[in-house]
Design a protein around this motif. Sequence first.
Motif, mmCIF file in Angstrom:
data_model
loop_
_atom_site.group_PDB
_atom_site.id
_atom_site.type_symbol
_atom_site.label_atom_id
_atom_site.label_comp_id
_atom_site.label_asym_id
_atom_site.label_seq_id
_atom_site.Cartn_x
_atom_site.Cartn_y
_atom_site.Cartn_z
ATOM 1 N N ILE A 181 0.794 -1.154 0.032
ATOM 2 C CA ILE A 181 0.022 0.127 0.070
ATOM 3 C C ILE A 181 0.934 1.005 0.050
ATOM 4 N N SER A 182 0.323 2.369 -0.417
ATOM 5 C CA SER A 182 1.049 3.487 -0.306
ATOM 6 C C SER A 182 0.378 4.385 0.577
ATOM 7 N N TYR A 183 1.192 5.022 1.620
ATOM 8 C CA TYR A 183 0.645 5.759 2.712
ATOM 9 C C TYR A 183 1.163 7.285 2.494
ATOM 10 N N THR A 184 0.648 8.152 1.922
ATOM 11 C CA THR A 184 1.271 9.334 1.815
ATOM 12 C C THR A 184 0.394 10.331 1.336
ATOM 13 N N LYS A 185 0.456 11.570 0.678
ATOM 14 C CA LYS A 185 -0.383 12.558 0.471
ATOM 15 C C LYS A 185 -1.002 12.528 -0.930
ATOM 16 N N GLN A 186 -0.168 11.737 -2.057
ATOM 17 C CA GLN A 186 -0.338 11.691 -3.382
ATOM 18 C C GLN A 186 -0.430 10.247 -3.706
ATOM 19 N N GLN A 187 -1.588 9.761 -4.513
ATOM 20 C CA GLN A 187 -1.403 8.483 -5.040
ATOM 21 C C GLN A 187 -0.357 8.471 -6.314
ATOM 22 N N LEU A 188 0.393 7.257 -6.221
ATOM 23 C CA LEU A 188 1.275 7.178 -7.314
ATOM 24 C C LEU A 188 0.859 6.715 -8.602
ATOM 25 N N PHE A 216 -4.168 2.744 -2.224
ATOM 26 C CA PHE A 216 -3.698 4.124 -1.365
ATOM 27 C C PHE A 216 -4.551 4.479 -0.326
ATOM 28 N N ILE A 217 -3.793 4.870 0.809
ATOM 29 C CA ILE A 217 -4.468 5.544 1.856
ATOM 30 C C ILE A 217 -3.846 7.052 2.118
ATOM 31 N N LYS A 218 -4.824 7.987 2.155
ATOM 32 C CA LYS A 218 -4.071 9.423 2.322
ATOM 33 C C LYS A 218 -3.779 9.472 3.636
ATOM 34 N N SER A 219 -2.612 9.793 3.921
ATOM 35 C CA SER A 219 -2.040 10.257 5.124
ATOM 36 C C SER A 219 -2.175 11.552 5.783
ATOM 37 N N HIS A 220 -2.501 11.449 7.042
ATOM 38 C CA HIS A 220 -2.783 12.600 8.114
ATOM 39 C C HIS A 220 -1.479 13.204 8.500
ATOM 40 N N ASP A 221 -1.471 14.199 9.020
ATOM 41 C CA ASP A 221 -0.182 14.849 9.271
ATOM 42 C C ASP A 221 0.358 14.217 10.648
ATOM 43 N N ILE A 222 -0.366 13.613 11.733
ATOM 44 C CA ILE A 222 -0.060 13.209 13.001
ATOM 45 C C ILE A 222 1.103 12.376 13.017
ATOM 46 N N LEU A 223 1.361 11.339 12.075
ATOM 47 C CA LEU A 223 2.371 10.403 11.963
ATOM 48 C C LEU A 223 3.549 10.999 11.674
ATOM 49 N N ALA A 237 -8.478 4.471 -0.498
ATOM 50 C CA ALA A 237 -8.999 2.810 -0.521
ATOM 51 C C ALA A 237 -9.984 2.685 0.615
ATOM 52 N N ILE A 238 -9.558 3.458 1.691
ATOM 53 C CA ILE A 238 -10.638 3.270 2.795
ATOM 54 C C ILE A 238 -10.975 4.699 3.362
ATOM 55 N N SER A 239 -12.017 4.890 3.769
ATOM 56 C CA SER A 239 -12.484 6.365 3.953
ATOM 57 C C SER A 239 -12.054 7.029 5.103
ATOM 58 N N PHE A 240 -11.201 6.497 6.102
ATOM 59 C CA PHE A 240 -10.624 7.255 6.895
ATOM 60 C C PHE A 240 -9.090 6.758 7.200
ATOM 61 N N ASP A 241 -8.330 7.662 7.552
ATOM 62 C CA ASP A 241 -6.934 7.389 8.066
ATOM 63 C C ASP A 241 -6.823 6.549 9.152
ATOM 64 N N ILE A 242 -7.016 5.152 9.155
ATOM 65 C CA ILE A 242 -7.063 4.556 10.613
ATOM 66 C C ILE A 242 -5.880 4.468 11.257
ATOM 67 N N PHE A 243 -4.687 4.676 10.658
ATOM 68 C CA PHE A 243 -3.647 4.747 11.327
ATOM 69 C C PHE A 243 -3.348 5.711 12.191
ATOM 70 N N ALA A 244 -3.579 6.962 11.480
ATOM 71 C CA ALA A 244 -3.617 8.382 12.400
ATOM 72 C C ALA A 244 -4.544 8.278 13.532
ATOM 73 N N GLU A 277 -10.322 -6.284 4.923
ATOM 74 C CA GLU A 277 -11.392 -6.563 3.808
ATOM 75 C C GLU A 277 -11.103 -5.983 2.645
ATOM 76 N N SER A 278 -10.708 -4.680 2.588
ATOM 77 C CA SER A 278 -10.353 -3.901 1.563
ATOM 78 C C SER A 278 -8.976 -4.479 0.889
ATOM 79 N N LEU A 279 -8.005 -4.845 1.534
ATOM 80 C CA LEU A 279 -6.870 -5.419 1.047
ATOM 81 C C LEU A 279 -7.027 -6.890 0.455
#
Length: 435
Positions: free
Chosen positions: A46-53, A58-65, A94-101, A151-153
């Motif tokens: 997966i890519s976890y950053t600001k812009q999809q490659l 792809f999961i759009k990353s929040h700044d907290i991490l 790919a998922i609606s929220f940044d679950i990692f942040a 599930e998404s993966l």
Amino acid sequence: MLLVYTHNITPRLKYVFKHICTRILGVEVSFTTKIEEFIAHDSLKISYTKQQLSNEFFIKSHDILFEQGLNDIEIHVQNWGHTKCFFFNGEKSAISFDIFAASFYLLSRYEEYLPHVKDDFGRFLATESIAFKHGFLHQPVIDIWAYKFKESLQEQFPEFEFPEKEYGIKPIIDVPSPYHFKLKGVMRSFGGIVKDIFKFEFKSLYNRFMVIFNLKHDPYDTFKYIINKQKQSKFKFLFFFLIGDFSTYDKGINPNKKKFVSLIKHVADYCEVGLKTSFFAIDDFSILKKEKLKMEDILNTALKASRQSFSKLNLPESYRNLIELEILEDYTMGYVNQIGFRAGSCTPFFFYDLDYEIQTPLKVHSYHVMDYVLLKNQSLLDKKKTLNNVINEVKQVNGEFIPVFHNYTFSDIERWKGFKELFNIILESGNETSM
């Protein structure tokens, strides 16, 4: 193995990805900042950053991490299926929220570092938490989010086989005082007699004399019953004995008394034993060290686990003291007056020190229900329903259910009537298949 592409590999990012991917989902995870390496990887990625490659997962990353220290973070909690989440991602993710942040915010106890109202004991109140305010305290949301991520993966990588995780139980038996009347010493026994007389509690006075003269069993001495339960269970019970000095808050037994020492050793033959730290040890390192050494002397082995008196935590100091004394596990994280998931997860996690920005070696086992909170329910039927609800929440994500009971909970004292049955429900839940 899951490969994560990101623009910056930070300690926070590694910490939370390992909790969700490895500890909850059982998948090893590695990280890269090189696009070529990411493209070449032919398994889960997966890519976890600001812009999809390109068109990758792809999961759009929040700044907290990618931040350090504490910042003023804006949080909007929204519904997400049968649960709730925050840090909404929009359409492209790919998922609606940044679950990692969101998971990092809950696991690190970020909110407990921010200004908040404390109770009379100096504890963080459940009512101050984002989970209580937004109605998701009753759910292990991080584990639920992790399974949504899985599930998404699985849709994108249908050939990948995820390992299966099993539901488990870790029953905690808290022992602030092993006996109600026995081994209290002449002065404390005399004080108890005077108190009973002045309060016209003649039944207590009668029981006190009967126990002191060995004509009756001490009501708090339920250890034989609990050990028999342990013998019938595949899940190890964990006892926490208070061995600190007598004080306003702690009214245990003198740990130099041979019968008390023998009891601890006897319990340790069948169950795991940890240290219930005294109230004053929470803020005084020298007292904590003394109690730790005393318990190690009794057990004749290194102390592995601890639990703070009154479930009081002062973050990060409380945990730093345990780390300095090389105590590996803590069972304090939870709420005395509320059922639920203080850190949002029913999977043990490592304490992350927000000041030093490191994952520490201290494993936190957050408890989910304490016997006292079940007293709020008037009928036994209501108690069972409440207990089964929280058990089912844990079972649905194959987590580890941690209830806290006390030795006196299994006594014949009226207020604890039916609690043996509740404990049986917990133990039997481990014999059933996961939901």
